[in-house]
Motif scaffolding. Structure first.
Motif, PDB file in Angstrom:
ATOM      1  N   ASP A  10       0.869  -1.177   0.000  1.00 23.06           N
ATOM      2  CA  ASP A  10       0.000   0.000   0.000  1.00 23.06           C
ATOM      3  C   ASP A  10       0.913   1.236   0.000  1.00 23.06           C
ATOM      4  OD1 ASP A  10      -3.130   0.695   1.145  1.00 23.06           O
ATOM      5  OD2 ASP A  10      -1.600   2.229   1.393  1.00 23.06           O
ATOM      6  N   ASP A 111      -3.443   2.552  -5.307  1.00 26.59           N
ATOM      7  CA  ASP A 111      -2.299   2.578  -4.385  1.00 26.59           C
ATOM      8  C   ASP A 111      -2.123   1.244  -3.656  1.00 26.59           C
ATOM      9  OD1 ASP A 111      -4.280   2.691  -2.350  1.00 26.59           O
ATOM     10  OD2 ASP A 111      -2.937   3.875  -1.098  1.00 26.59           O
ATOM     11  N   GLU A 112      -2.563   0.161  -4.264  1.00 27.35           N
ATOM     12  CA  GLU A 112      -2.607  -1.082  -3.488  1.00 27.35           C
ATOM     13  C   GLU A 112      -2.612  -2.328  -4.367  1.00 27.35           C
ATOM     14  OE1 GLU A 112      -6.099  -2.279  -0.369  1.00 27.35           O
ATOM     15  OE2 GLU A 112      -5.675  -0.191  -0.751  1.00 27.35           O
TER      16      GLU A 112
HETATM   17 CA    CA Z   1      -4.994   1.913   0.069  1.00 31.10          CA
END
Ligand code: CA
Ligand code: DGT
Ligand code: CA
Length: 364
Positions: A10, A111-112
């Motif tokens: 993350d 973002d992950e």
């Molecule tokens: Ca995230």
């Protein structure tokens, strides 16, 4: 031994960090990224904030006005509007690096991602620790991006582990340590347990995962139904069989860059365009896909967007076809282009011809 090794990665304070990457002088100041509503003024909400702003109590989802109150005595605080194209560009580049560190890569969001690294680590958590460190370093040195990784033998625990210590964290939970790791955590740490469920447990005087583990499966089934009951019963024991399933960001099949200077000169733009095509083609070949629709995208100097696309007669994976079509689209677009162009992008789509692929995000 049949144990897996799974990463959950993350990116830290993602949108705000993106802003710091392009303007490093922001790193020492509170930064809040704002989604302004169309009502004007300061109406809208905070998307995210860097950790300096968080120290002052600024949080995701908070009204912009509240955040401004919290930072009213800090003149160097910065409030910026979102720039999703740019965050997507940063995300694309980071995901490319991440994929190279995985046996199986599952895109979750900008973002992950999850990575199955069982094979390349030889099921060793020591190797996994090195690999995770290497991945973090690689993102930091090539992109100045800081991230947090959770490592364990399944997605659930890795996800909880990555949330455990951030920013710039690395938390490794080996199978034998799973229950001890979970014990003191509040029940809402388990993904899916929200406010309502938490309240139900509070009434039952259950606050930690250790306490929740004492509840038998019949009671849980009675409270939540069989499916959720079983999920909670397993989760508190660190059990999760969900496989990491290869999934790419649909946006991986587009590329966008910020030009060295704003321009509407065909020669200048075509050089960048050809490079974008080659870069995108690389992924097309690697993922073994065919496309039928080709498009180009401009972000103009006033930040507005313009796109133009064309459908090909037949699906293809040819670089020559991609290059020819995008150059043609560029030429046609420039004929009536008024504003100079700030960012230039290429995308391909329409993978419908691929045998049996109903969902373009699932390829393998
Ligand atoms: Ca995230
Ligand atoms: P962290 O805790 O260091 O991972 O911080 P973030 O900002 O990366 O938080 P995360 O991973 O929950 O969310 C990723 C991005 O999603 C974040 O940079 C902005 C966006 N986001 C998160 N929560 C909200 C929200 O409540 N409203 C809006 N508009 N965007 C949000
Ligand atoms: Ca994040």
């Amino acid at each position: 031994m049949n144990s897996r090794v799974i990463f959950h990665i993350d990116f830290d304070y993602f949108y705000a960090q993106c802003e710091e990457i392009r303007r490093p002088e922001l790193k020492t100041r509170p930064v809040a990224v704002c989604v302004y509503s169309d009502r004007g003024g300061d109406s809208g909400a905070i998307a995210t904030a860097n950790y300096i702003a968080r120290k002052y109590g600024v949080k995701s989802g908070m009204p912009i006005k509240f955040a401004k109150k919290k930072l009213e005595e800090i003149p160097e605080a910065v409030f910026l509007p979102t720039d999703f194209d740019y965050y997507t560009e940063v995300s694309d580049n980071a995901m490319k690096i991440i994929r190279d560190h995985a046996d199986i890569f599952e895109y979750v969001g900008r973002d992950e991602a999850y990575l199955d690294v069982t094979k390349r680590t030889d099921q060793s958590f020591k190797n996994a620790s090195h690999l995770a460190q290497q991945l973090k370093n690689s993102l930091r040195t090539t992109m100045k991006l800081s991230s947090t990784i959770g490592v364990s033998s399944n997605k659930l625990i890795s996800k909880i582990a990555s949330g455990h210590r951030k920013p710039d964290g690395l938390t490794i939970i080996e199978p034998q340590d799973m229950e001890a790791f979970l014990d003191p955590l509040p029940v809402r740490t388990i993904p899916g347990i929200g406010k309502k469920t938490e309240e139900k447990f509070t009434e039952m005087k259950i606050e930690t995962i250790a306490q929740l583990r004492n509840i038998d499966v019949f009671t849980l089934n009675g409270l939540f139904g069989r499916k959720i009951g079983a999920y909670i019963y397993n989760a508190v024991r660190g059990i999760d069989d969900d496989p990491v399933s290869a999934r790419h960001d649909p946006i991986q099949y587009s590329r966008i860059i910020t030009l060295k200077q704003d321009s509407k000169d065909f020669q200048f733009l075509s050089e960048d365009l050809e490079r974008l095509c080659e870069d995108l083609h690389h992924t097309i070949i690697k993922d073994n896909i065919q496309f039928r629709s080709v498009g180009i995208q401009f972000v103009q100097s006033d930040l507005s967007n313009r796109t133009k696309s064309r459908t090909l007669r037949n699906p293809t994976s040819s670089l020559e076809e991609l290059r020819k079509t995008t150059l043609q689209l560029l030429k046609e677009s420039l004929e009536d282009q008024k504003l100079p162009i700030r960012r230039l992008g290429v995308r391909v789509s329409d993978f419908s011809e691929m045998a049996g692929q109903a969902d373009i995000t699932r390829f393998f």
